[in-house]
Design an enzyme around this catalytic site. Structure first.
Site, PDB file in Angstrom:
ATOM      1  N   ASP A 140       0.838  -1.190   0.000  1.00  0.00           N
ATOM      2  CA  ASP A 140       0.000   0.000   0.000  1.00  0.00           C
ATOM      3  C   ASP A 140       0.881   1.251   0.000  1.00  0.00           C
ATOM      4  OD1 ASP A 140      -2.269  -1.595   0.128  1.00  0.00           O
ATOM      5  OD2 ASP A 140      -2.345  -1.531   2.325  1.00  0.00           O
ATOM      6  N   LYS A 141       0.323   2.343  -0.475  1.00  0.00           N
ATOM      7  CA  LYS A 141       1.063   3.603  -0.569  1.00  0.00           C
ATOM      8  C   LYS A 141       1.789   3.936   0.736  1.00  0.00           C
ATOM      9  CE  LYS A 141       0.327   8.589  -1.013  1.00  0.00           C
ATOM     10  NZ  LYS A 141      -0.681   9.671  -1.194  1.00  0.00           N
TER      11      LYS A 141
END
Length: 315
Positions: A140-141
């Site tokens: 995830d970012k």
């Protein structure tokens, strides 16, 4: 030739291969190319048998000449960008990197540039000929830590298969609200949230998801966990820990309702509230090297922002 790669194959069919399907024979003889890749050559007329176009199911005869000879276009429409990346290991087959929090992995809606893909293409433009620039799994970012990237099609196929067979070991560190039992296996299926499209949720109609964790340290209402993934569902660790009642500190999607433990001081609340990402880091990675077939492993230190968070909630 810019943005193109020369593909050149010349194969004479042996007596022992007579009667084989042309797509299956080429896939067996040239395992560095995926079956889908070879099917594309046949469909587009780039693979010829005795100088003629064929269908994938066509059977070959002894002494047939199979030829592939053309310049292949890059798979990626994304552009290289000078974005610094911390490479832990690199050889002819693989790149292992330490992704910082805040870096999006794949370009998408609202993130057309400034992604890990753009950074990788700047590091090695040949990655543009691979699916997803060689990225076989994602973070995830706002999750930091180790990722592996393939540099060849054969290593890409090998790593995708390893992920399916669960021989890739991924270990994470997570700082969570509460103090769970010392160790546990969470085996709960995960699917899309029924009402909020940006979220995932534990759902009996979802896909199998298995997460194992062990308690590393208890911080008076907060805990550091070491987490291992057996499957790789979207937001899996975040969903499972939240479902268990121990959401990750700073998680904007799965942690807001249980943001603080009972008895948390105002000073500690301020520190937790100022932590702007989920406190989740991919600490270690273990896999079988596609060429040597040896087990290789990598580890990174906990990032500074999570170390500062731990120091604050310990005091």
């Amino acid at each position: 030739m810019e943005n193109k790669k020369k593909i050149s194959i010349n194969l004479t069919v042996l007596d022992s291969d007579e009667g084989n399907r042309v797509d299956q024979l080429v896939a067996r003889q040239f395992p560095e190319y995926s079956r889908a890749h070879i099917q594309k050559w046949i469909k587009e007329g780039d693979l010829l048998v005795n100088g003629k176009k064929v269908k994938a199911r066509q059977k070959v005869n002894s002494q047939d000449i199979i030829v592939v000879d053309f310049w292949e276009d890059t798979k990626s429409a994304d552009l290289p960008e000078e974005i610094p990346i911390e490479i832990i290991f690199e050889d002819k087959e693989l790149i292992v990197l330490n992704k910082p929090a805040g870096l999006v992995v794949h370009p998408g809606s609202g993130n057309n540039t400034g992604t890990l893909v753009n950074a990788l293409l700047n590091h090695d433009e040949s990655l543009g000929f691979l699916p997803r620039a060689g990225i076989v799994h994602r973070l995830d970012k706002d999750t930091s830590g180790l990722m592996v990237v393939s540099k060849t099609e054969s290593s890409y196929l090998h790593l995708v298969q390893q992920l399916k067979e669960r021989t890739v070991k991924r270990t994470y560190l997570a700082v969570v609200v509460g103090t769970p039992v010392a160790s546990k296996t969470i085996n709960e299926p995960i699917g899309r949230h029924p009402k909020i499209r940006t979220k995932q949720a534990v759902s009996q109609n979802g896909k199998e998801a298995i997460t194992r964790y062990s308690l590393v340290e208890d911080f008076n209402g907060y805990s550091l966990l070491r987490v291992n993934l057996e499957t790789g569902r979207t937001h899996q660790i975040r969903v499972h820990l939240s479902h268990m009642g121990n959401p990750i500190i700073g998680d904007p999607l799965y942690g807001n309702r249980n943001k603080f433990s009972i008895g948390t001081s105002e000073d500690t609340k301020k520190v937790i509230s100022s932590f702007k990402r989920q406190a989740l880091h991919a600490e270690a990675l273990e896999l079988i090297h596609p060429s040597s077939k040896k087990l290789i492993s990598f580890q990174t230190e906990i990032p500074s922002d999570m170390a500062i968070l731990i120091d604050a909630i310990q005091s």
